[in-house]
Design a protein around this motif. Structure first.
Motif, PDB file in Angstrom:
ATOM      1  N   GLY A  37       0.800  -1.191   0.049  1.00  0.00           N
ATOM      2  CA  GLY A  37       0.236  -0.092   0.060  1.00  0.00           C
ATOM      3  C   GLY A  37       0.973   1.362  -0.113  1.00  0.00           C
ATOM      4  N   TRP A  38       1.980   1.255  -0.640  1.00  0.00           N
ATOM      5  CA  TRP A  38       3.011   2.119  -0.785  1.00  0.00           C
ATOM      6  C   TRP A  38       3.387   2.702  -2.147  1.00  0.00           C
ATOM      7  N   ALA A  39       3.603   3.842  -2.392  1.00  0.00           N
ATOM      8  CA  ALA A  39       4.121   4.316  -3.668  1.00  0.00           C
ATOM      9  C   ALA A  39       5.132   5.517  -3.231  1.00  0.00           C
ATOM     10  N   MET A  40       6.228   5.770  -4.289  1.00  0.00           N
ATOM     11  CA  MET A  40       6.985   6.664  -4.451  1.00  0.00           C
ATOM     12  C   MET A  40       6.652   7.562  -5.491  1.00  0.00           C
ATOM     13  N   LEU A  41       6.404   8.743  -5.450  1.00  0.00           N
ATOM     14  CA  LEU A  41       6.096   9.616  -6.411  1.00  0.00           C
ATOM     15  C   LEU A  41       6.952  10.577  -6.907  1.00  0.00           C
ATOM     16  N   ARG A  42       7.084  11.041  -8.193  1.00  0.00           N
ATOM     17  CA  ARG A  42       7.981  12.170  -8.430  1.00  0.00           C
ATOM     18  C   ARG A  42       7.421  13.136  -9.362  1.00  0.00           C
ATOM     19  N   CYS A  43       7.816  14.605  -9.128  1.00  0.00           N
ATOM     20  CA  CYS A  43       7.627  15.597  -9.987  1.00  0.00           C
ATOM     21  C   CYS A  43       8.690  16.414 -10.094  1.00  0.00           C
ATOM     22  N   GLY A  44       9.499  16.436 -11.144  1.00  0.00           N
ATOM     23  CA  GLY A  44      10.751  16.970 -11.417  1.00  0.00           C
ATOM     24  C   GLY A  44      11.695  16.482 -10.348  1.00  0.00           C
ATOM     25  N   ASP A  45      12.449  17.171  -9.674  1.00  0.00           N
ATOM     26  CA  ASP A  45      13.358  16.809  -8.645  1.00  0.00           C
ATOM     27  C   ASP A  45      12.774  16.434  -7.267  1.00  0.00           C
ATOM     28  N   CYS A  46      11.534  16.587  -7.276  1.00  0.00           N
ATOM     29  CA  CYS A  46      10.789  16.414  -5.943  1.00  0.00           C
ATOM     30  C   CYS A  46       9.915  15.028  -5.744  1.00  0.00           C
ATOM     31  N   ARG A  47      10.141  14.468  -4.742  1.00  0.00           N
ATOM     32  CA  ARG A  47       9.748  13.314  -4.357  1.00  0.00           C
ATOM     33  C   ARG A  47       8.483  13.275  -3.187  1.00  0.00           C
ATOM     34  N   LEU A  48       7.544  12.419  -3.062  1.00  0.00           N
ATOM     35  CA  LEU A  48       6.729  12.120  -2.293  1.00  0.00           C
ATOM     36  C   LEU A  48       6.266  10.981  -2.174  1.00  0.00           C
ATOM     37  N   MET A  49       6.189  10.153  -0.823  1.00  0.00           N
ATOM     38  CA  MET A  49       5.856   8.823  -0.616  1.00  0.00           C
ATOM     39  C   MET A  49       4.202   8.815  -0.189  1.00  0.00           C
ATOM     40  N   VAL A  50       3.499   8.096  -0.540  1.00  0.00           N
ATOM     41  CA  VAL A  50       2.144   7.841   0.176  1.00  0.00           C
ATOM     42  C   VAL A  50       2.233   6.484   0.598  1.00  0.00           C
ATOM     43  N   ASP A  51       1.365   6.298   1.708  1.00  0.00           N
ATOM     44  CA  ASP A  51       1.566   5.203   2.533  1.00  0.00           C
ATOM     45  C   ASP A  51       0.511   4.458   3.249  1.00  0.00           C
ATOM     46  N   GLU A  52      -0.279   3.784   3.135  1.00  0.00           N
ATOM     47  CA  GLU A  52      -1.488   3.482   3.983  1.00  0.00           C
ATOM     48  C   GLU A  52      -1.057   2.847   5.310  1.00  0.00           C
ATOM     49  N   SER A  53      -0.107   2.071   5.571  1.00  0.00           N
ATOM     50  CA  SER A  53       0.382   1.814   6.640  1.00  0.00           C
ATOM     51  C   SER A  53       0.528   2.689   7.867  1.00  0.00           C
ATOM     52  N   ILE A  54       0.733   4.064   7.694  1.00  0.00           N
ATOM     53  CA  ILE A  54       0.608   4.819   8.523  1.00  0.00           C
ATOM     54  C   ILE A  54      -0.712   5.014   9.290  1.00  0.00           C
TER      55      ILE A  54
END
Length: 116
Positions: A37-54
């Motif tokens: 339930g996790w993904a690493m997203l990217r926009c340009g040089d920026c990254r963001l993780m989204v995580d269901e386990s939190i």
């Protein structure tokens, strides 16, 4: 000591729904694990993780605020609207930023701005 980078991790109830939302803002999937339930997203040089386990303990608030600084605020705003997101008008703030604010599907706040 120094840090190489900082990657925020957003608490989400549904990683697939969050990925769809952030893709409408211009992010792409860099890595994804549906089993976790996790993904690493990217926009340009920026990254963001989204995580269901939190969200394993639903009684604990898990809302965060991210401030995004796009290269061109008005293009970013237009693209978000064209992609079907409910986006308010751009405002000029008392602290010398031009910005708009939205929430992701889990209530995490996104403030998106650019210096005047």
């Amino acid at each position: 000591m120094s840090l190489e980078r900082l990657v925020p991790m957003q608490p989400v109830a549904s990683m697939p729904a969050s990925v769809e939302f952030y893709e409408k803002l211009g992010f792409s999937v860099e890595n994804r694990n549906d089993e976790w339930g996790w993904a690493m997203l990217r926009c340009g040089d920026c990254r963001l993780m989204v995580d269901e386990s939190i969200n394993l303990h639903p009684g604990i608030p898990r809302i965060s605020v991210l401030y995004l600084y796009p290269e061109n605020l008005h293009d970013f705003h237009r693209r978000a609207r064209e992609n079907g997101l409910d986006v308010p008008e751009v405002d000029k703030t008392f602290y010398d930023m031009t910005e708009f604010r939205i929430e992701d599907p889990d209530g995490n706040r996104l403030w998106i701005g650019q210096a005047k």
